[in-house]
Every structure is written in structure tokens, then in C-alpha cells.
Design a protein around this motif. Structure first.
Motif, short mmCIF file in Angstrom:
data_model
loop_
_atom_site.label_atom_id
_atom_site.label_comp_id
_atom_site.label_asym_id
_atom_site.label_seq_id
_atom_site.Cartn_x
_atom_site.Cartn_y
_atom_site.Cartn_z
N LEU A 163 -40.57 -4.90 -14.72
CA LEU A 163 -39.02 -5.17 -14.62
C LEU A 163 -39.16 -6.56 -15.26
CD1 LEU A 163 -38.39 -3.72 -11.15
CD2 LEU A 163 -37.66 -2.47 -13.36
N VAL A 164 -39.99 -7.65 -14.43
CA VAL A 164 -39.63 -8.92 -14.92
C VAL A 164 -40.02 -9.17 -16.40
CG1 VAL A 164 -40.85 -11.39 -14.71
CG2 VAL A 164 -40.82 -9.86 -12.70
N ASP A 165 -40.82 -8.39 -17.19
CA ASP A 165 -40.91 -8.43 -18.38
C ASP A 165 -39.79 -7.91 -19.26
OD1 ASP A 165 -42.72 -8.86 -21.03
OD2 ASP A 165 -42.73 -6.81 -21.23
N ARG A 166 -39.30 -6.93 -18.89
CA ARG A 166 -38.07 -6.24 -19.70
C ARG A 166 -36.78 -7.03 -19.41
NH1 ARG A 166 -36.23 -3.10 -23.31
NH2 ARG A 166 -34.23 -2.01 -23.07
N SER A 167 -36.59 -8.07 -18.15
CA SER A 167 -35.71 -8.89 -17.88
C SER A 167 -35.78 -10.12 -19.06
CB SER A 167 -35.67 -9.58 -16.61
OG SER A 167 -34.76 -10.42 -16.53
N ARG A 168 -37.07 -10.49 -19.28
CA ARG A 168 -37.61 -11.87 -20.16
C ARG A 168 -37.25 -11.23 -21.62
NH1 ARG A 168 -40.87 -11.97 -23.97
NH2 ARG A 168 -42.22 -10.16 -23.23
N ARG A 169 -37.26 -10.30 -21.97
CA ARG A 169 -37.06 -9.55 -23.21
C ARG A 169 -35.39 -9.51 -23.36
NH1 ARG A 169 -39.22 -4.60 -23.96
NH2 ARG A 169 -40.04 -4.18 -22.13
N ARG A 170 -34.66 -9.21 -22.41
CA ARG A 170 -33.12 -9.07 -22.52
C ARG A 170 -32.42 -10.41 -22.16
NH1 ARG A 170 -33.10 -6.95 -26.07
NH2 ARG A 170 -33.90 -4.73 -26.20
N SER A 171 -33.02 -11.34 -21.66
CA SER A 171 -32.58 -12.79 -21.28
C SER A 171 -31.99 -13.55 -22.55
CB SER A 171 -33.77 -13.58 -20.58
OG SER A 171 -33.28 -14.83 -20.22
N ALA A 172 -30.72 -14.03 -22.25
CA ALA A 172 -29.95 -14.75 -23.18
C ALA A 172 -30.56 -16.38 -23.31
CB ALA A 172 -28.53 -14.73 -22.98
N VAL A 173 -30.80 -16.55 -21.97
CA VAL A 173 -31.50 -18.02 -21.86
C VAL A 173 -32.76 -18.16 -22.40
CG1 VAL A 173 -31.93 -19.76 -20.34
CG2 VAL A 173 -29.91 -18.54 -19.81
N TYR A 174 -33.37 -17.17 -21.98
CA TYR A 174 -34.89 -17.24 -22.69
C TYR A 174 -34.91 -17.19 -24.31
CZ TYR A 174 -39.67 -15.64 -23.66
OH TYR A 174 -41.21 -15.62 -24.18
N ASP A 175 -34.07 -16.19 -24.83
CA ASP A 175 -34.15 -16.20 -26.07
C ASP A 175 -33.33 -17.50 -26.79
OD1 ASP A 175 -33.35 -14.64 -28.79
OD2 ASP A 175 -31.48 -15.90 -28.52
N VAL A 176 -32.45 -18.20 -26.19
CA VAL A 176 -32.16 -19.55 -26.61
C VAL A 176 -33.33 -20.61 -26.63
CG1 VAL A 176 -30.80 -21.82 -26.20
CG2 VAL A 176 -29.61 -19.33 -26.31
N LEU A 177 -34.15 -20.40 -25.53
CA LEU A 177 -35.18 -21.45 -25.41
C LEU A 177 -36.36 -21.13 -26.65
CD1 LEU A 177 -35.47 -21.84 -21.60
CD2 LEU A 177 -34.76 -23.51 -23.19
N VAL A 178 -36.75 -19.99 -26.60
CA VAL A 178 -37.77 -19.53 -27.38
C VAL A 178 -37.48 -19.69 -29.13
CG1 VAL A 178 -39.22 -18.48 -25.61
CG2 VAL A 178 -37.88 -17.05 -27.12
N ASN A 179 -36.27 -19.01 -29.19
CA ASN A 179 -35.78 -18.96 -30.75
C ASN A 179 -34.83 -20.05 -31.25
OD1 ASN A 179 -37.22 -16.60 -31.11
ND2 ASN A 179 -35.61 -15.53 -29.74
N GLY A 180 -34.31 -20.93 -30.23
CA GLY A 180 -33.51 -21.81 -30.63
C GLY A 180 -32.20 -21.29 -31.15
#
Length: 190
Positions: A163-180
Motif C-alpha cells: 500500500l505504501v509503495d502504491r501510494s509512493r507511485r501515485r504521489s504528486a509530491v513524490y513525483d515533483v521531488l524525484v522528477n522535478g
């Protein structure tokens, strides 16, 4: 498959509304376009205040927030501030934790998993030599951010971790941080 109408609320998430929203976006993808906004005003020194209220989404301007949310930011005295609020980079730690936790609750609810407890600890390492202009070889932002979750629920440890991994893969904030994200800054000066 269980119908959307028979799914109860779980983890504080209105599951029928969650699935109805997913169905609505599938049927009309243009309503997925959102624009969030914040305004900020300098108070004194490193102290400033942001207000967040309106946003555009689901094809219209939202008016559900009758009062703005306000957040003060500042620096601690060791960084020439007055401790009127967390530093902006600490808000970033809050943002990643909050986004991952929200996603986790939604995903667990959608999968019929009841959560009993979710906590997280977020740490970020930053070298001030870059921010202070003392080294062009040191980046201004975090070198690394670490998020640790403790999750208890009515599923196996592997399912809860998924569940945590799925949340990470769908997180907008995570995406902004790792992809810029392209950030544009303009100025009107008088």
C-alpha cells in the motif's frame, strides 16, 4: 466484483464517493485538470505568511473553502530568523509525508483494508554551503529525503508495505521531488 454503492466508508474515506470520482474522471478526463494556488506575503526578516483557499478543478472554480488556510514560515534564530513558523524546507517534509499518508488511506480503503495506525518520520539532509552562496559545488536543496512508515492494519505486512509503495507511485509530491517540475518565476517591481 462489488458494486460502488455497496462499499462502505473505511479509514475515514468515503469509498462510494472515491469510486464515483474515479468513474467520473474516466468518463470525462478533462475534469482531471486542476490548478492549485497560494499567495504569500512577507512579514519581516525571514518571516512570511502563505494563504491557500481557492483552486480550479473538476471543470470549475471551487468555492467550498469559506476561509483561507494560513501558514507562517520563518527560520530559527541560528539561521537569522525568529521562529514564527517552520522553515520552507520543513514544509516540504510535511508535504511528502501528508501526500503519502493521504494516498495510503485512500488506496487501503479502496482495497477494503482497514488501517489501525499510520505514522511516518521524514528526514532531509541539506548542506547550507549552497544556500549561503559559499560553494557553487553544493546544491541548495536536500541531498536526500528519507521517509519511514509504521503501518498497522488488517492485512499482512507485505500487503501493508505494498500500500505504501502504491501510494509512493501515485504521489504528486513524490513525483515533483524525484522528477522535478518546471518552475517559472517572474517579477513586477516598482
Amino acid at each position: 466484483m462489488t458494486s460502488t454503492l455497496s462499499r462502505p466508508a473505511r479509514n475515514g474515506v468515503d469509498v462510494p464517493t472515491l469510486f464515483a470520482t474515479l468513474d467520473a474522471v474516466k468518463g470525462t478526463p478533462q475534469i482531471a485538470q486542476f490548478q492549485f494556488r497560494a499567495t504569500n506575503e512577507w512579514i519581516s526578516g525571514t518571516h512570511n505568511r502563505s494563504s491557500i483557499q481557492g483552486f480550479y478543478g473538476a471543470g470549475q472554480e471551487d468555492s467550498s473553502r469559506t476561509e483561507p488556510f494560513t501558514y507562517d514560515a520563518d527560520h530559527p534564530p541560528v539561521l537569522v530568523g525568529t521562529n514564527q513558523g517552520p522553515t520552507p524546507v520543513e514544509f516540504l517534509l510535511h508535504a511528502i509525508a501528508a501526500c503519502l499518508t493521504s494516498g495510503l488511506a485512500n488506496i487501503a480503503a479502496a482495497r477494503g483494508i482497514t488501517l489501525r495506525r499510520v505514522t511516518s518520520t521524514v528526514e532531509g539532509d541539506i548542506d547550507l554551503l549552497g544556500i549561503l552562496g559559499l560553494s557553487d559545488d553544493v546544491r541548495n536543496g536536500y541531498r536526500q529525503i528519507r521517509v519511514h512508515f509504521d503501518v498497522e492494519g488488517d492485512a499482512t505486512p507485505e500487503q501493508l508495505a505494498a500500500l505504501v509503495d502504491r501510494s509512493r507511485r501515485r504521489s504528486a509530491v513524490y513525483d515533483v521531488l524525484v522528477n522535478g517540475t518546471d518552475v517559472q518565476v517572474d517579477v513586477t517591481a516598482s
